[in-house]
Design an enzyme around this catalytic site. Structure first.
Site, mmCIF file in Angstrom:
data_model
loop_
_atom_site.group_PDB
_atom_site.id
_atom_site.type_symbol
_atom_site.label_atom_id
_atom_site.label_comp_id
_atom_site.label_asym_id
_atom_site.label_seq_id
_atom_site.Cartn_x
_atom_site.Cartn_y
_atom_site.Cartn_z
ATOM 1 N N ASP A 62 -6.135 0.881 0.943
ATOM 2 C CA ASP A 62 -6.050 1.030 2.391
ATOM 3 C C ASP A 62 -7.412 0.713 3.003
ATOM 4 O O ASP A 62 -8.339 0.277 2.306
ATOM 5 C CB ASP A 62 -5.567 2.423 2.765
ATOM 6 C CG ASP A 62 -6.543 3.523 2.341
ATOM 7 O OD1 ASP A 62 -7.644 3.196 1.839
ATOM 8 O OD2 ASP A 62 -6.207 4.709 2.502
ATOM 9 N N LYS A 102 0.831 -1.208 0.000
ATOM 10 C CA LYS A 102 0.000 0.000 0.000
ATOM 11 C C LYS A 102 0.861 1.252 0.000
ATOM 12 O O LYS A 102 0.623 2.202 -0.756
ATOM 13 C CB LYS A 102 -0.946 -0.010 1.204
ATOM 14 C CG LYS A 102 -1.969 1.121 1.212
ATOM 15 C CD LYS A 102 -1.553 2.344 1.975
ATOM 16 C CE LYS A 102 -1.541 2.113 3.458
ATOM 17 N NZ LYS A 102 -1.248 3.370 4.214
#
Length: 217
Positions: A156, A138
């Site tokens: 996320d 991420k």
């Protein structure tokens, strides 16, 4: 072709299309800022953005923005560990000691960032995940988007909640990311990107707005 709940999928598409009418100019302006960092920024601008992504992991984007303002790009490159810890405590970071240590340990990459951005974005992402402290899938994707790459997704908790709400995924992931899991989620968002005619990097800003009501970075 990935199959979802068709009704909910197109409900989300319609919501994005409606949002586009009101915030497209803001999204385009923000994305141009990202591109400017990648194309015109120096190596310290790039490292500041990498540190931002390290700092926002398990924290918040607005806090990362404040950290960039308080520490400055030269501070990320030159402050001692003690100075970084002090600054991070001042702004209320959850993990000041660990994040300060990562920033110090990662300084070796400052000299390489410009050349890394000229390589294949997917290989660069893998390199960052493998070699940079505090950077996972991420965070690496977040950094690359924030320097102007449009073809990767930032997955996320906010994005996952939207994906769950619209039945794009059955359940929220319960364990850490690996490449296979991250790419599988990214492929789902690629379908959304393709049908909405919005690049993955910009799509994140629309989805983030749906979840938070703001356009951050």
């Amino acid at each position: 072709m990935i199959i979802f709940d068709t009704d909910k999928f197109y409900t989300l598409i319609r919501q994005i299309e409606k949002l586009k009418e009101s915030i497209e100019d803001q999204v385009e302006k923000r994305f141009q800022e990202f591109k400017n960092i990648g194309e015109k920024g120096d190596k310290l601008d790039l490292y500041s953005e990498l540190c931002f992504c390290i700092l926002t992991a398990n924290w918040k984007a607005k806090g990362g923005i404040k950290a960039q303002q308080v520490i400055s790009k030269s501070g990320f490159a030159t402050f001692s560990e003690e100075e970084l810890i002090k600054k991070l405590k001042e702004i209320g970071h959850r993990f000041p000691n660990t994040r300060a240590k990562y920033i110090i340990q990662n300084r070796w990459i400052i000299k390489d960032l410009k050349s890394l951005l000229k390589q294949d974005v997917y290989q660069t992402r893998k390199f960052l995940v493998k070699n940079v402290k505090g950077i996972g899938w991420k965070e690496a994707s977040h950094f690359l988007r924030n320097v102007g790459f449009e073809n990767i997704a930032i997955i996320d908790k906010h994005i996952l909640r939207i994906m769950k709400s619209y039945n794009l995924i059955e359940d929220l992931p319960k364990s850490g990311w690996n490449e296979k899991k991250y790419i599988s989620m990214e492929n789902i968002l690629k379908e959304l990107s393709k049908i909405s005619h919005i690049s993955l990097g910009k799509l994140d800003l629309y989805l983030w707005y749906i979840e938070t009501g703001s356009i951050d970075k």
